[in-house]
Design a protein around this motif. Structure first.
Motif, PDB file in Angstrom:
ATOM      1  N   ARG A 169       3.770   3.901  -5.455  1.00 28.68           N
ATOM      2  CA  ARG A 169       3.770   2.442  -5.314  1.00 28.68           C
ATOM      3  C   ARG A 169       4.630   1.777  -6.383  1.00 28.68           C
ATOM      4  NH1 ARG A 169      -0.695  -1.722  -6.166  1.00 28.68           N
ATOM      5  NH2 ARG A 169       0.085  -3.444  -4.922  1.00 28.68           N
ATOM      6  N   PRO A 188      -4.765  -0.612  -2.533  1.00 28.64           N
ATOM      7  CA  PRO A 188      -4.535  -0.406  -3.973  1.00 28.64           C
ATOM      8  C   PRO A 188      -5.803  -0.435  -4.817  1.00 28.64           C
ATOM      9  CG  PRO A 188      -3.132  -2.163  -3.114  1.00 28.64           C
ATOM     10  CD  PRO A 188      -4.026  -1.746  -2.013  1.00 28.64           C
ATOM     11  N   THR A 225       0.841  -1.194   0.000  1.00 31.40           N
ATOM     12  CA  THR A 225       0.000   0.000   0.000  1.00 31.40           C
ATOM     13  C   THR A 225       0.873   1.239   0.000  1.00 31.40           C
ATOM     14  OG1 THR A 225      -0.091   0.189   2.407  1.00 31.40           O
ATOM     15  CG2 THR A 225      -1.787  -1.156   1.371  1.00 31.40           C
ATOM     16  N   ARG A 266      -0.190   5.961  -7.193  1.00 33.26           N
ATOM     17  CA  ARG A 266       0.233   4.905  -8.121  1.00 33.26           C
ATOM     18  C   ARG A 266       1.711   5.036  -8.457  1.00 33.26           C
ATOM     19  NH1 ARG A 266      -3.715   2.562 -12.036  1.00 33.26           N
ATOM     20  NH2 ARG A 266      -2.050   2.902 -13.538  1.00 33.26           N
TER      21      ARG A 266
END
Length: 185
Positions: A156, A41, A35, A153
């Motif tokens: 990550r 996610p 996460t 995003r």
């Protein structure tokens, strides 16, 4: 006495030849990449994909719940940063200066994770500004959610890429160490 010796052999300081170091390394990076800031996610993906509607509101709600956990006062941040740097430098000196295997392994584990924590604090600060702009009405909620989802995003993706590099570097360094020290000394 036998149990004590078994426990010590299980927790041996031969880090690069111990399965426990590799399990810890893989587990730490798996947890770090799951996460971003504690937002699941699937919530990020749905808000990024739909761009408007309920998914945007859900993402903004998650952020309003999770971002206060990633806030530190300047004095707390300075103390945390100073202690972290002290521990990492001490481990680096012990590991690479005095050639202690466990200290080298800890540097290879903790230094990149420290960089991820620092990146998460910076991401949280950017997202707090974005969230406050959305609350003030300066930008729309859908636009704020889309931008937040994009930033989460990217974060990550970078963390997952870094995990691959860190595990490869640790494996490379561990292999070199084991070739140079086949009997542990």
């Amino acid at each position: 006495m036998s149990f004590f010796h078994e426990l010590l052999s299980l927790l041996a300081s031969r880090s690069f030849s111990s399965i426990w170091f590799w399990v810890l390394l893989a587990g730490a990076w798996t947890a770090a990449g799951r996460t971003a800031l504690g937002v699941p996610p699937d919530v990020v993906a749905r808000a990024y994909r739909e761009r408007e509607g309920e998914a945007s509101v859900v993402l903004l709600d998650w952020l309003s719940l999770m971002l206060p956990r990633w806030r530190a006062r300047p004095s707390e941040g300075a103390v945390l940063f100073g202690l972290s740097v002290f521990v990492l430098v001490a481990l680096a000196v012990l590991g690479f200066g005095y050639r202690l295997e466990m200290a080298q392994a800890l540097v290879l584990l903790l230094l990149p994770l420290g960089l991820v924590v620092l990146a998460r604090f910076r991401l949280a600060a950017r997202l707090r500004l974005l969230l406050s702009a959305a609350h003030a009405g300066e930008i729309s909620a859908a636009s704020a959610a889309t931008d937040a989802a994009r930033q989460l995003r990217i974060h990550r993706f970078v963390v997952n890429g870094l995990s691959i590099v860190v595990i490869a570097v640790a494996a490379w360094w561990g292999a070199l160490w084991l070739l140079a020290h086949p009997y542990g000394f």
